[in-house]
Design a protein around this motif. Sequence first.
Motif, PDB file in Angstrom:
ATOM      1  N   ALA A  89       1.919  13.112  -0.935  1.00  0.00           N
ATOM      2  CA  ALA A  89       1.235  12.027  -0.211  1.00  0.00           C
ATOM      3  C   ALA A  89       1.537  12.172   1.271  1.00  0.00           C
ATOM      4  N   PHE A 102       9.637   7.080  -2.412  1.00  0.00           N
ATOM      5  CA  PHE A 102       9.112   5.711  -2.429  1.00  0.00           C
ATOM      6  C   PHE A 102      10.132   4.703  -2.977  1.00  0.00           C
ATOM      7  N   PRO A 128       0.823  -1.218   0.000  1.00  0.00           N
ATOM      8  CA  PRO A 128       0.000   0.000   0.000  1.00  0.00           C
ATOM      9  C   PRO A 128       0.855   1.266   0.000  1.00  0.00           C
ATOM     10  N   ASN A 129       2.042   1.181   0.573  1.00  0.00           N
ATOM     11  CA  ASN A 129       2.930   2.339   0.570  1.00  0.00           C
ATOM     12  C   ASN A 129       4.382   1.856   0.634  1.00  0.00           C
ATOM     13  N   GLY A 154      -4.936   3.851  -0.441  1.00  0.00           N
ATOM     14  CA  GLY A 154      -4.686   2.464  -0.012  1.00  0.00           C
ATOM     15  C   GLY A 154      -4.000   2.433   1.344  1.00  0.00           C
ATOM     16  N   HIS A 201      -3.636  14.162  -0.255  1.00  0.00           N
ATOM     17  CA  HIS A 201      -2.929  13.847  -1.501  1.00  0.00           C
ATOM     18  C   HIS A 201      -3.132  14.919  -2.567  1.00  0.00           C
ATOM     19  N   HIS A 202      -2.316  14.811  -3.615  1.00  0.00           N
ATOM     20  CA  HIS A 202      -2.433  15.627  -4.837  1.00  0.00           C
ATOM     21  C   HIS A 202      -3.798  15.367  -5.495  1.00  0.00           C
TER      22      HIS A 202
HETATM   23  O1  LIG Z   1      -1.670   7.906  -5.456  1.00  0.00           O
HETATM   24  C1  LIG Z   1      -0.727   8.274  -4.714  1.00  0.00           C
HETATM   25  O2  LIG Z   1      -0.088   9.295  -4.907  1.00  0.00           O
HETATM   26  C2  LIG Z   1      -0.377   7.400  -3.572  1.00  0.00           C
HETATM   27  N1  LIG Z   1      -0.984   6.261  -3.450  1.00  0.00           N
HETATM   28  C3  LIG Z   1      -0.771   5.305  -2.440  1.00  0.00           C
HETATM   29  C4  LIG Z   1      -2.006   5.147  -1.592  1.00  0.00           C
HETATM   30  O3  LIG Z   1      -3.121   5.221  -2.124  1.00  0.00           O
HETATM   31  O4  LIG Z   1      -1.875   4.925  -0.392  1.00  0.00           O
HETATM   32  C5  LIG Z   1       0.482   5.549  -1.637  1.00  0.00           C
HETATM   33  C6  LIG Z   1       0.785   6.992  -1.379  1.00  0.00           C
HETATM   34  O5  LIG Z   1      -0.133   7.464  -0.445  1.00  0.00           O
HETATM   35  C7  LIG Z   1       0.723   7.804  -2.675  1.00  0.00           C
END
Ligand SMILES: O=C(O)C1=N[C@H](C(=O)O)C[C@H](O)C1
Length: 250
Positions: free
Chosen positions: A197, A222, A106-107, A145, A135-136
């Motif tokens: 994120a 990441f 998930p991360n 996730g 998030h963006h």
């Molecule tokens: O879409 C993102 O940018 C991210 N997606 C993942 C999530 O849904 O957890 C991981 C992170 O948060 C960045």
Amino acid sequence: MSTLRVAVIGAKGKMGSEAVKAVRNADDMDLVAAVDRDDDLAALTDAGTQVAIDLTHPDAVMGNLDFLVRNGIHGVVGTTGWTDERLETVRARLAESPDTGVLIAPNFGIGAVLTMRFAEQAARFFESVEVVELHHPNKADAPSGTAVRTAQLIADARREAGCAPQPDATSTTLEGARGADVDGVPVHAVRLRGLVAHQEVLFGDEGEIFTLRHDSMNRGSFMPGVLLGVRRVVSAPGLTYGLDAFMDLD
Ligand SMILES: O=C(O)C1=N[C@H](C(=O)O)C[C@H](O)C1
Ligand SMILES: NC(=O)C1=CN([C@@H]2O[C@H](COP(=O)(O)OP(=O)(O)OC[C@H]3O[C@@H](n4cnc5c(N)ncnc54)[C@H](O)[C@@H]3O)[C@@H](O)[C@H]2O)C=CC1
């Protein structure tokens, strides 16, 4: 030193393009294929891929994994949108290819994984807990996730400890005002230009607030986790859910 033959699926995306760079810069890996939407996945088998990194879209990932597992290619998956049912489907497919490993993370952020672990540990000590992910605005899914996984880990820990349901006297709301309910844990999603994120886990009890916060300031953050996943998945047959399994935390 023998190198790992690695492919990236979703190579033109924000995460995929970072993964292409990271694999190219890793001494123990060769980037043998980089594909995106509409490319033929046969490029992966043609190139003798050992591990494929999937950073695509929740609508695409199941089909990609089907191809990987059928061809005995290990998968490192950052793509989101995981439900228990989807995870079960992947497990069932892997049962037919017992040497193949798939990591679904998930991360990949090391701090984000630690946040999840610490949240799980803190869960039973506080009456209240809520998760806020930020998030963006180009993100496809909500909640993230990571937030869903964090809430599930908290809920499991509270259930195991016999905690009572959280106090909440709110009886009148505009729909959505209290966030999404993930196993009894409220999860709130913010979408804001300028963010990458981020996540906060807020714990509360009488006279005390405890906050865990993690920030990914760019997508390079990441990549150490992605590379760790690639290195470890080749010797981890079956499904691994969460990068923590490869971080020797216990
Ligand atoms: O879409 C993102 O940018 C991210 N997606 C993942 C999530 O849904 O957890 C991981 C992170 O948060 C960045
Ligand atoms: N696990 C983690 O640490 C992280 C996970 N993510 C997740 O990774 C995924 C990708 O995120 P971003 O790079 O931000 O998205 P993005 O939209 O920038 O990139 C996705 C790429 O996948 C491609 N794509 C879509 N369908 C495809 C298919 N069938 N085959 C091949 N390529 C396909 C798109 O054309 C695009 O280039 C999302 O699910 C996101 O939530 C993002 C950041 C960190």
